[in-house]
Design an enzyme around this catalytic site. Structure first.
Site, PDB file in Angstrom:
ATOM      1  N   ASP A 244       0.821  -1.201   0.000  1.00 29.68           N
ATOM      2  CA  ASP A 244       0.000   0.000   0.000  1.00 29.68           C
ATOM      3  C   ASP A 244       0.860   1.259   0.000  1.00 29.68           C
ATOM      4  O   ASP A 244       1.814   1.383   0.783  1.00 29.68           O
ATOM      5  CB  ASP A 244      -0.899  -0.008   1.245  1.00 29.68           C
ATOM      6  CG  ASP A 244      -1.800   1.196   1.336  1.00 29.68           C
ATOM      7  OD1 ASP A 244      -2.671   1.343   0.461  1.00 29.68           O
ATOM      8  OD2 ASP A 244      -1.620   2.014   2.262  1.00 29.68           O
ATOM      9  N   GLU A 281       1.531  -0.048  -4.855  1.00 28.55           N
ATOM     10  CA  GLU A 281       0.683   1.097  -5.152  1.00 28.55           C
ATOM     11  C   GLU A 281       1.555   2.330  -4.958  1.00 28.55           C
ATOM     12  O   GLU A 281       2.164   2.494  -3.899  1.00 28.55           O
ATOM     13  CB  GLU A 281      -0.523   1.175  -4.222  1.00 28.55           C
ATOM     14  CG  GLU A 281      -1.390   2.394  -4.521  1.00 28.55           C
ATOM     15  CD  GLU A 281      -2.260   2.833  -3.355  1.00 28.55           C
ATOM     16  OE1 GLU A 281      -3.214   3.588  -3.597  1.00 28.55           O
ATOM     17  OE2 GLU A 281      -1.976   2.462  -2.200  1.00 28.55           O
TER      18      GLU A 281
END
Length: 581
Positions: A244, A281
C-alpha cells in the site's frame, strides 16, 4: 517455547504466559532483544510487560483472539495439513480480482469468501487480491487501519481460516495476493511505540510520524517489516503481496527499504521454488520501482497504474475535478498515451500538483505486464463521497466498453469485486471503531472533507453506522439475470479471449497502436493481429480499422465485419474485438 521481543529502551522485561510470569533475559549479541522460555502450545495466551507497565501483545503476534488490545496467542503453523500442491503463479499473463473479505459476502468471513471461489474460477481470473487482513478495532472496516502486522483479523476467521482460503483458492487454480500496509499503523491498538523506535518524527506522513526506515533503530524496524512480509508468503503460501502507498515510505538510506524487501522476497522464491510477486501502489509515476535491481531499480514485480484508470474514467464519465483535470482535457488522447507509453504523466505538468510529475517508462526494457490496469478499485470507488461504482451512472454498454479496454490492454488487468456483473451495490467508507472519541472524529472528518467539495454533510454516509457496511455487501442474486448476467458473460468472454490470444498478453508497449476521434467518441487499439474498437458515444460511428479484412471475435452488440474499405460500423455505447484475416 522460546519467546523473544525487541525492546531496546527497556530496563526490565517480563513474559506473561498462560497466567504465569517470568523475567526475561537480555540476548547476548543482539542489542535490545529479550528472551525467556515457557511451556506453551498452539493457542496459549501471552504478552510482554516492560519496566512494570501493562502486559502488551507481542509486536510479532501471529494471532490476536481478543482484538488488537488483547493478549497474543501462540500459532503452530505446522498443525495445518495443506491439501493442494501448488507450483505458484506469477503476474505474467495474470488477471487479478480485488476482494474485500468483509463485504464480498454478507457473512464477511474468509470461509464464506472461499465458498464463492468457484465463481472466480469460472470467471477466468488467475489471482485473488485480498484487501488487508491484519487486526483492527471492531468487526468491520477496510483494513487499512490495521495493527499486529503478522496476524489475521479474528472476525474474518483468524490464521486457520486464511490457510483454508488459500488452500481452496489453489485448488481452483487461483493465486492469492495479500494487500499489506507498511507506511502506517492504525490509530487504535498500535502498541509498537511502547517497545521501541518503530516511528520517527524525522518524517511526517498523512497519518503522523513516519514508520522508522532511516533514523536510529531503523535496522530492526526494517527487519520487522521484511520478516512480516516473508511470514505471510511462507506460512500462508501466498503468491504475492500488494504494498500500500509506497510513496509514503520515507527512506533516505542508500539501500531503499523496497530494494531490501524485494531482495529478500526473491531469495525466498528461490528457496521455495515458486514465483512470489510484489505489487506496489505508488503515486510517484516512477518506473524505477519495477526496474530490476541489476539495472538500478528497486526490483518490484509490478505496480498499479492510476494514469490508465484516470484516463479511462474521464473518457467514460466526463468528470474533470481534482486529479482528473489533466486527463479530461482530451480523454481519448490521454487513454491512447497510457496504452502506448505506460504513464500519462511522464515528466509532464500536472495541474493537480502544480508541478511536473512522473518519469517516462523505458519501453525497451519494461514489459507492460508490470503495470496493472483497471477501471475500478476500492480506492477509486470507496473514496468517493457516496461510494458509487461506475454502474451507478453508466449504461451497460459503457460498462462493457470499460471491460473491453481493461481486459484487452497491454497491462495486467484487475477487476474490483462485483465489477464483472455491474454490481448495483455501492462500496462505501465504513469503520467500527470501539473508541467513541475516535469514531466521532472519523465521522466528522469524513463529512467535513466532502462538505468542502460541495456535498451536504447529511448526504455523506456515516462510517460508523452498521448500515453503511451492509449497503456495501455484494448482492449475489444479481448475476443471475438481466443486464447483470449479460455483463458477467461479457467479462468471461473477454478474459477467455485474453487467455487464448497471445497478442493480448504481448508485453511490448511499443507495439501497441491507437486511433481515436475525440468528437465522435470512438477509440481503436491494435494489439498484433487484433483490433479493439469502442464507441463511447450514443450514436453509431464508422471506425476505420485499416485496409485489411477482419472477422468479429466478440461484440457487445451485433456488428458486421468490416468490408473492403476496412470500416467498422459500431452502434452507440458498444464495443467489439476483431481479428485480421
Amino acid at each position: 517455547m522460546r519467546f523473544e521481543v525487541w525492546a531496546p529502551e527497556a530496563g526490565r522485561a517480563v513474559l506473561e504466559c498462560a497466567g504465569a510470569t517470568r523475567a526475561m533475559e537480555r540476548v547476548s549479541g543482539r542489542a535490545g532483544w529479550w528472551s525467556a522460555e515457557a511451556e506453551a502450545t498452539d493457542g496459549t495466551r501471552y504478552g510482554f510487560s516492560l519496566d512494570g507497565g501493562p502486559t502488551l501483545p507481542d509486536p510479532r503476534s501471529r494471532r490476536q483472539p481478543d482484538g488488537p488490545d488483547g493478549l497474543s496467542a501462540v500459532v503452530d503453523h505446522d498443525r495445518y495439513a495443506w491439501r493442494t500442491p501448488w507450483p505458484g503463479r506469477g503476474v505474467r499473463a495474470a488477471v487479478l480480482y480485488e476482494l474485500h473479505v468483509g463485504t464480498f459476502t454478507r457473512e464477511g468471513t474468509l470461509d464464506a469468501a472461499a465458498n464463492r471461489l468457484g465463481h472466480l474460477a469460472g470467471l477466468g481470473v488467475t489471482h485473488v487480491e485480498l484487501m488487508p487482513l491484519c487486526p483492527f478495532p471492531g468487526r468491520h472496516g477496510w483494513g487499512y487501519d490495521g495493527v499486529s502486522l503478522w496476524a489475521v483479523h479474528e472476525p474474518y476467521g483468524g490464521p486457520e481460516a486464511l490457510k483454508r482460503f488459500v488452500d481452496a483458492a489453489h485448488a481452483h487454480g487461483l493465486g492469492v495476493i495479500l494487500d499489506v500496509v507498511h507506511n502506517h499503523l492504525g490509530p487504535s491498538g498500535n502498541h509498537l511505540p511502547a517497545f521501541g523506535p518503530y516511528f520517527t518524527q524525522t518524517h511526517q506522513t498523512p497519518w503522523g510520524a513516519a514508520v522508522n526506515l532511516d533514523a536510529p533503530g531503523s535496522d530492526e524496524v526494517r527487519a520487522y517489516l521484511v520478516g512480516s512480509a516473508l511470514a505471510w508468503l511462507r506460512d500462508y503460501r501466498l503468491d504475492g503481496l500488494r504494498l500500500d502507498a509506497v510513496h509514503a515510505l520515507a527512506d533516505t538510506r542508500a539501500c531503499h527499504f523496497l530494494e531490501e524487501l524485494s531482495t529478500a522476497v526473491d531469495a525466498l522464491a528461490d528457496e521455495l521454488g515458486r514465483p512470489l510477486s510484489l505489487i506496489a501502489e505508488s503515486d510517484l509515476g516512477d518506473p524505477r520501482l519495477i526496474t530490476p535491481r541489476a539495472s538500478g531499480g528497486l526490483g518490484l514485480h509490478a505496480q498499479w497504474n492510476d494514469d490508465f484508470h484516470h484516463a479511462l474514467h474521464t473518457a467514460l464519465t466526463g468528470e474533470a475535478q481534482g486529479y482528473y483535470a489533466d486527463f479530461a482535457r482530451a480523454p481519448l488522447a490521454a487513454l491512447g498515451k497510457t496504452l502506448t507509453h505506460g504513464f500519462f504523466h511522464d515528466g509532464t505538468y500536472s495541474s493537480f500538483r502544480g508541478r511536473a510529475h512522473g518519469r517516462p517508462v523505458d519501453r525497451a526494457r519494461t514489459p507492460a505486464y508490470r503495470l496493472l490496469g483497471y477501471a475500478q478499485t476500492h480506492d477509486q470507488i470507496g473514496n468517493r463521497a457516496q461510494g458509487d461504482r461506475l454502474s451507478a451512472s453508466l449504461s451497460p454498454g459503457l460498462l462493457a466498453c470499460a471491460a473491453a479496454l481493461t481486459l484487452t490492454s497491454p497491462f495486467t488487468p484487475m477487476l474490483f469485486m462485483g465489477e464483472e456483473w455491474g454490481a448495483s451495490t455501492p462500496w462505501q467508507f465504513f469503520t467500527d471503531h470501539t473508541d467513541p472519541d475516535l469514531a466521532e472524529a472519523v465521522r466528522q472528518g469524513r463529512r467535513r472533507e466532502f462538505a468542502a467539495h460541495g456535498w451536504a454533510m447529511e448526504d455523506i454516509p456515516d462510517p460508523q453506522d452498521p448500515a453503511t457496511r451492509d449497503r456495501s455487501c455484494l448482492d449475489w442474486s444479481e448475476p443471475e439475470g438481466g443486464d447483470h448476467a449479460r455483463l458477467l458473460a461479457w467479462h468471461r468472454e473477454l478474459i477467455a479471449l485474453r487467455a487464448a490470444r497471445g497478442d493480448l498478453t504481448d508485453p511490448d508497449l511499443a507495439s501497441v497502436r491507437v486511433a481515436y476521434d475525440e468528437e465522435a467518441r470512438w477509440f481503436a487499439c491494435r494489439r498484433g493481429d487484433l483490433r479493439i474498437a469502442v464507441n463511447l458515444g450514443k450514436e453509431a460511428v464508422a471506425v476505420p480499422l485499416g485496409g485489411h479484412h477482419a472477422r468479429v471475435l466478440a461484440a457487445w452488440e451485433p456488428v458486421e465485419a468490416p468490408g473492403a474499405d476496412g470500416v467498422l460500423r459500431l452502434p452507440g455505447e458498444s464495443c467489439a474485438v476483431l481479428a485480421a484475416v
